[in-house]
Design a protein around this motif. Structure first.
Motif, PDB file in Angstrom:
ATOM      1  N   ALA A  51     -77.470-100.816  71.717  1.00 51.94           N
ATOM      2  CA  ALA A  51     -77.894-100.443  73.064  1.00 51.94           C
ATOM      3  C   ALA A  51     -77.108 -99.239  73.563  1.00 51.94           C
ATOM      4  CB  ALA A  51     -77.708-101.623  74.014  1.00 51.94           C
ATOM      5  N   GLY A  52     -77.772 -98.433  74.389  1.00 48.74           N
ATOM      6  CA  GLY A  52     -77.117 -97.293  75.001  1.00 48.74           C
ATOM      7  C   GLY A  52     -77.827 -95.988  74.697  1.00 48.74           C
ATOM      8  N   SER A  53     -77.095 -94.897  74.891  1.00 49.82           N
ATOM      9  CA  SER A  53     -77.653 -93.552  74.733  1.00 49.82           C
ATOM     10  C   SER A  53     -77.452 -93.028  73.317  1.00 49.82           C
ATOM     11  CB  SER A  53     -76.977 -92.599  75.711  1.00 49.82           C
ATOM     12  OG  SER A  53     -77.250 -93.008  77.031  1.00 49.82           O
ATOM     13  N   TRP A  54     -78.486 -92.379  72.816  1.00 49.29           N
ATOM     14  CA  TRP A  54     -78.484 -91.783  71.485  1.00 49.29           C
ATOM     15  C   TRP A  54     -79.144 -90.411  71.551  1.00 49.29           C
ATOM     16  CZ3 TRP A  54     -76.254 -94.171  67.307  1.00 49.29           C
ATOM     17  CH2 TRP A  54     -75.958 -95.523  67.436  1.00 49.29           C
ATOM     18  N   PHE A  55     -78.894 -89.601  70.528  1.00 45.85           N
ATOM     19  CA  PHE A  55     -79.592 -88.339  70.336  1.00 45.85           C
ATOM     20  C   PHE A  55     -80.279 -88.390  68.987  1.00 45.85           C
ATOM     21  CE2 PHE A  55     -76.197 -87.335  73.225  1.00 45.85           C
ATOM     22  CZ  PHE A  55     -76.798 -86.502  74.155  1.00 45.85           C
ATOM     23  N   LEU A  56     -81.506 -87.869  68.922  1.00 51.94           N
ATOM     24  CA  LEU A  56     -82.182 -87.719  67.637  1.00 51.94           C
ATOM     25  C   LEU A  56     -81.591 -86.485  66.982  1.00 51.94           C
ATOM     26  CD1 LEU A  56     -84.273 -88.582  65.580  1.00 51.94           C
ATOM     27  CD2 LEU A  56     -85.996 -87.362  66.909  1.00 51.94           C
ATOM     28  N   VAL A  57     -80.841 -86.692  65.912  1.00 52.88           N
ATOM     29  CA  VAL A  57     -80.121 -85.607  65.244  1.00 52.88           C
ATOM     30  C   VAL A  57     -80.980 -84.966  64.163  1.00 52.88           C
ATOM     31  CG1 VAL A  57     -78.086 -85.046  63.840  1.00 52.88           C
ATOM     32  CG2 VAL A  57     -77.887 -86.673  65.741  1.00 52.88           C
ATOM     33  N   ALA A  58     -81.660 -85.802  63.370  1.00 55.09           N
ATOM     34  CA  ALA A  58     -82.448 -85.275  62.256  1.00 55.09           C
ATOM     35  C   ALA A  58     -83.561 -86.250  61.904  1.00 55.09           C
ATOM     36  CB  ALA A  58     -81.563 -85.037  61.041  1.00 55.09           C
ATOM     37  N   MET A  59     -84.556 -85.713  61.222  1.00 53.71           N
ATOM     38  CA  MET A  59     -85.682 -86.518  60.774  1.00 53.71           C
ATOM     39  C   MET A  59     -86.133 -86.004  59.415  1.00 53.71           C
ATOM     40  SD  MET A  59     -89.217 -87.160  62.768  1.00 53.71           S
ATOM     41  CE  MET A  59     -90.512 -88.159  62.087  1.00 53.71           C
ATOM     42  N   ASP A  82     -73.234 -97.314  62.173  1.00 53.47           N
ATOM     43  CA  ASP A  82     -71.938 -97.555  62.788  1.00 53.47           C
ATOM     44  C   ASP A  82     -72.255 -97.407  64.269  1.00 53.47           C
ATOM     45  OD1 ASP A  82     -69.543 -97.407  64.119  1.00 53.47           O
ATOM     46  OD2 ASP A  82     -68.643 -95.929  62.776  1.00 53.47           O
ATOM     47  N   PRO A  83     -72.437 -98.511  64.988  1.00 49.60           N
ATOM     48  CA  PRO A  83     -72.951 -98.442  66.356  1.00 49.60           C
ATOM     49  C   PRO A  83     -72.169 -97.529  67.294  1.00 49.60           C
ATOM     50  CG  PRO A  83     -72.912-100.710  65.589  1.00 49.60           C
ATOM     51  CD  PRO A  83     -72.199 -99.885  64.555  1.00 49.60           C
ATOM     52  N   SER A  84     -70.947 -97.170  66.929  1.00 47.99           N
ATOM     53  CA  SER A  84     -70.176 -96.277  67.787  1.00 47.99           C
ATOM     54  C   SER A  84     -70.494 -94.809  67.528  1.00 47.99           C
ATOM     55  CB  SER A  84     -68.682 -96.520  67.599  1.00 47.99           C
ATOM     56  OG  SER A  84     -68.285 -96.136  66.291  1.00 47.99           O
ATOM     57  N   SER A  85     -71.185 -94.503  66.400  1.00 46.36           N
ATOM     58  CA  SER A  85     -71.407 -93.085  66.112  1.00 46.36           C
ATOM     59  C   SER A  85     -72.798 -92.721  65.583  1.00 46.36           C
ATOM     60  CB  SER A  85     -70.343 -92.564  65.151  1.00 46.36           C
ATOM     61  OG  SER A  85     -70.432 -93.239  63.911  1.00 46.36           O
ATOM     62  N   TYR A  86     -73.410 -93.531  64.718  1.00 49.02           N
ATOM     63  CA  TYR A  86     -74.707 -93.125  64.164  1.00 49.02           C
ATOM     64  C   TYR A  86     -75.541 -94.335  63.766  1.00 49.02           C
ATOM     65  CZ  TYR A  86     -73.389 -94.318  59.386  1.00 49.02           C
ATOM     66  OH  TYR A  86     -73.030 -95.009  58.259  1.00 49.02           O
ATOM     67  N   ALA A  87     -76.840 -94.079  63.603  1.00 45.46           N
ATOM     68  CA  ALA A  87     -77.782 -95.085  63.097  1.00 45.46           C
ATOM     69  C   ALA A  87     -78.854 -94.358  62.299  1.00 45.46           C
ATOM     70  CB  ALA A  87     -78.411 -95.872  64.245  1.00 45.46           C
ATOM     71  N   ILE A  88     -79.213 -94.929  61.153  1.00 46.39           N
ATOM     72  CA  ILE A  88     -80.276 -94.386  60.308  1.00 46.39           C
ATOM     73  C   ILE A  88     -81.385 -95.433  60.262  1.00 46.39           C
ATOM     74  CG2 ILE A  88     -80.916 -93.641  57.985  1.00 46.39           C
ATOM     75  CD1 ILE A  88     -77.956 -92.717  57.658  1.00 46.39           C
ATOM     76  N   LEU A  89     -82.580 -95.031  60.706  1.00 43.77           N
ATOM     77  CA  LEU A  89     -83.724 -95.942  60.745  1.00 43.77           C
ATOM     78  C   LEU A  89     -84.834 -95.421  59.848  1.00 43.77           C
ATOM     79  CD1 LEU A  89     -82.151 -96.658  63.426  1.00 43.77           C
ATOM     80  CD2 LEU A  89     -84.362 -97.299  64.344  1.00 43.77           C
ATOM     81  N   TYR A  90     -85.502 -96.365  59.186  1.00 42.22           N
ATOM     82  CA  TYR A  90     -86.656 -96.055  58.340  1.00 42.22           C
ATOM     83  C   TYR A  90     -87.914 -96.480  59.084  1.00 42.22           C
ATOM     84  CZ  TYR A  90     -83.293 -95.854  54.484  1.00 42.22           C
ATOM     85  OH  TYR A  90     -82.250 -95.544  53.670  1.00 42.22           O
ATOM     86  N   TYR A  91     -88.958 -95.655  58.991  1.00 42.94           N
ATOM     87  CA  TYR A  91     -90.243 -95.930  59.614  1.00 42.94           C
ATOM     88  C   TYR A  91     -91.300 -95.849  58.520  1.00 42.94           C
ATOM     89  CZ  TYR A  91     -87.877 -94.998  64.030  1.00 42.94           C
ATOM     90  OH  TYR A  91     -87.015 -95.045  65.086  1.00 42.94           O
ATOM     91  N   VAL A 109     -73.292 -85.053  64.351  1.00 43.20           N
ATOM     92  CA  VAL A 109     -72.635 -86.089  63.556  1.00 43.20           C
ATOM     93  C   VAL A 109     -71.740 -85.404  62.527  1.00 43.20           C
ATOM     94  CG1 VAL A 109     -74.480 -87.795  63.862  1.00 43.20           C
ATOM     95  CG2 VAL A 109     -74.560 -86.226  61.910  1.00 43.20           C
ATOM     96  N   SER A 110     -70.877 -86.171  61.911  1.00 41.89           N
ATOM     97  CA  SER A 110     -69.976 -85.607  60.898  1.00 41.89           C
ATOM     98  C   SER A 110     -70.771 -85.156  59.673  1.00 41.89           C
ATOM     99  CB  SER A 110     -68.931 -86.648  60.484  1.00 41.89           C
ATOM    100  OG  SER A 110     -69.555 -87.685  59.739  1.00 41.89           O
TER     101      SER A 110
END
Length: 142
Positions: free
Chosen positions: A3-11, A87-96, A113-114
């Motif tokens: 939960a919270g704020s995220w940015f779409l970094v890449a796709m 890593d909920p504190s820094s990134y998430a990778i989701l598959y669609y 992201v790093s």
């Protein structure tokens, strides 16, 4: 934890329209919350033709942990969503996955992201058959 704020970094996506219009990508912010029935509620904020838009989606929990369904209207139907790595504190990778087509999205708690996370995203995209030329990084301004 997501939960919270995220940015779409890449796709990473085989979408032809995305390839043709990748020069028009805009910084995209996402707010994620979890409803009482454990659905993920996604609010995406982006600019389109000079106007800010909010797109709301509800990812319904599927039978396995970390899996969700996004029910679509009309052509295309349901999208299977899998939280692949996070890593909920820094990134998430989701598959669609919709039919036989798979896309992978990288979200970050900040708009950057790093290098290690970006490299891991590119590796995972490659693992599902999405080559470097199908990876699009979103701008960090806007």
């Amino acid at each position: 934890q997501l939960a919270g704020s995220w940015f779409l970094v890449a796709m990473a996506s085989p979408c032809r329209s995305l390839a043709q219009h990748s020069y028009r990508l805009e910084a995209t912010a996402v707010t994620l919350s979890v409803s009482d029935e454990q659905s993920l509620v996604i609010s995406t904020f982006r600019r389109l033709d000079g106007t800010c838009w909010e797109i709301r989606q509800r990812y319904l929990p599927a039978q396995a942990h970390g899996r969700f369904l996004l029910k679509g209207r009309g052509y295309g139907g349901t999208v299977d969503v899998l939280v692949g790595e996070t890593d909920p504190s820094s990134y998430a990778i989701l598959y669609y996955q919709q039919g036989h087509s798979i896309s992978v999205k990288l979200y970050g708690r900040s708009s950057r992201v790093s290098d290690a996370v970006a490299n891991r995203f590119e590796q995972l995209a490659g693992d599902v058959g999405l080559s470097q030329d199908l990876i699009y990084y979103f701008p960090t301004y806007g």
